[in-house]
Design an enzyme around this catalytic site. Structure first.
Site, PDB file in Angstrom:
ATOM      1  N   ALA A  58       0.817  -1.220   0.000  1.00 26.65           N
ATOM      2  CA  ALA A  58       0.000   0.000   0.000  1.00 26.65           C
ATOM      3  C   ALA A  58       0.848   1.268   0.000  1.00 26.65           C
ATOM      4  O   ALA A  58       0.507   2.257  -0.642  1.00 26.65           O
ATOM      5  CB  ALA A  58      -0.939  -0.009   1.203  1.00 26.65           C
ATOM      6  N   GLU A  60       3.523   1.908  -1.453  1.00 24.40           N
ATOM      7  CA  GLU A  60       4.076   2.207  -2.776  1.00 24.40           C
ATOM      8  C   GLU A  60       3.030   2.723  -3.768  1.00 24.40           C
ATOM      9  O   GLU A  60       3.380   3.186  -4.860  1.00 24.40           O
ATOM     10  CB  GLU A  60       4.760   0.964  -3.345  1.00 24.40           C
ATOM     11  N   ILE A  84      -4.109  -4.625   7.002  1.00 23.72           N
ATOM     12  CA  ILE A  84      -4.747  -5.246   8.163  1.00 23.72           C
ATOM     13  C   ILE A  84      -4.049  -4.733   9.412  1.00 23.72           C
ATOM     14  O   ILE A  84      -2.829  -4.850   9.538  1.00 23.72           O
ATOM     15  CB  ILE A  84      -4.702  -6.788   8.079  1.00 23.72           C
ATOM     16  N   THR A  88       0.734  -2.890  16.387  1.00 24.75           N
ATOM     17  CA  THR A  88       1.456  -1.618  16.476  1.00 24.75           C
ATOM     18  C   THR A  88       0.703  -0.557  15.677  1.00 24.75           C
ATOM     19  O   THR A  88      -0.283  -0.859  15.006  1.00 24.75           O
ATOM     20  CB  THR A  88       2.893  -1.752  15.914  1.00 24.75           C
ATOM     21  N   HIS A  90       1.804   0.896  13.056  1.00 23.60           N
ATOM     22  CA  HIS A  90       2.324   0.938  11.691  1.00 23.60           C
ATOM     23  C   HIS A  90       1.210   1.020  10.641  1.00 23.60           C
ATOM     24  O   HIS A  90       1.286   1.836   9.714  1.00 23.60           O
ATOM     25  CB  HIS A  90       3.211  -0.289  11.424  1.00 23.60           C
ATOM     26  N   ARG A 129     -15.276  -7.018   2.691  1.00 23.07           N
ATOM     27  CA  ARG A 129     -15.135  -5.844   1.840  1.00 23.07           C
ATOM     28  C   ARG A 129     -14.503  -6.136   0.481  1.00 23.07           C
ATOM     29  O   ARG A 129     -14.688  -5.378  -0.460  1.00 23.07           O
ATOM     30  CB  ARG A 129     -14.332  -4.779   2.577  1.00 23.07           C
TER      31      ARG A 129
END
Length: 171
Positions: A58, A60, A84, A88, A90, A129
């Site tokens: 994602a 990039e 997902i 953390t 991130h 989704r």
């Protein structure tokens, strides 16, 4: 958040080019989004050309969207990816960066960039989704793209640009 797909927009008649930039990461889900988007675009933009560019993840996606916009830009770009959430921050950082970057690129280029880089809690949400029929974000992205192409074409017909403008869209 909507629990069903938006209605289908009208079919786009003239030939247009659409580019999908999609992450390879979380492949089961991103492949499904890509397949659903391409299938829906085939119905909504039957004379259209869809270019597909896959990137590692994602994060990039925005740099590839910027690179596409720097060339002979398509009428619309669809960004597809899946993040997902883990234990953390991130995922949240990546999602915010991608969102902000895609919005900035759309505004600066005056091109629609459809943002379906999803941030989900778990694989169950991802399945609902990306693969499920009721809330399919690939189909939703295609419908948003077709709607925006139609709106931009109507804007160009009703309010044509004057030659003095520095930024130009070639839809």
């Amino acid at each position: 958040m909507s629990s069903s797909l938006p209605p289908k927009p009208r079919i786009i008649g003239p030939k247009v080019r659409i580019c999908i930039v999609a992450s390879k990461y979380n492949e089961q889900f991103t492949d499904a989004m890509v397949d659903n988007a391409i299938e829906e675009l085939g119905e909504l933009v039957p004379q259209g050309r869809v270019d597909l560019i896959r990137v590692p993840g994602a994060f990039e996606i925005p740099v590839m969207v910027a690179s596409v916009l720097d060339r002979d830009p398509p009428a619309c770009i669809i960004a597809l990816g899946l993040i997902i959430r883990g234990s953390t921050a991130h995922a949240d950082l990546v999602a915010r960066s991608v969102t902000d970057s895609l919005q900035k690129l759309a505004i600066e280029s005056l091109r629609p960039v459809i943002h379906e880089v999803l941030l989900v809690e778990d694989e169950k949400q991802a399945y609902a989704r990306c693969i499920g029929a009721q809330l399919n974000r690939g189909k939703e992205a295609a419908r948003a793209a077709a709607s925006m192409i139609d709106i931009f074409q109507e804007l160009d017909r009703s309010m044509p640009r004057t030659p003095s403008h520095k930024k130009h869209r070639n839809a």
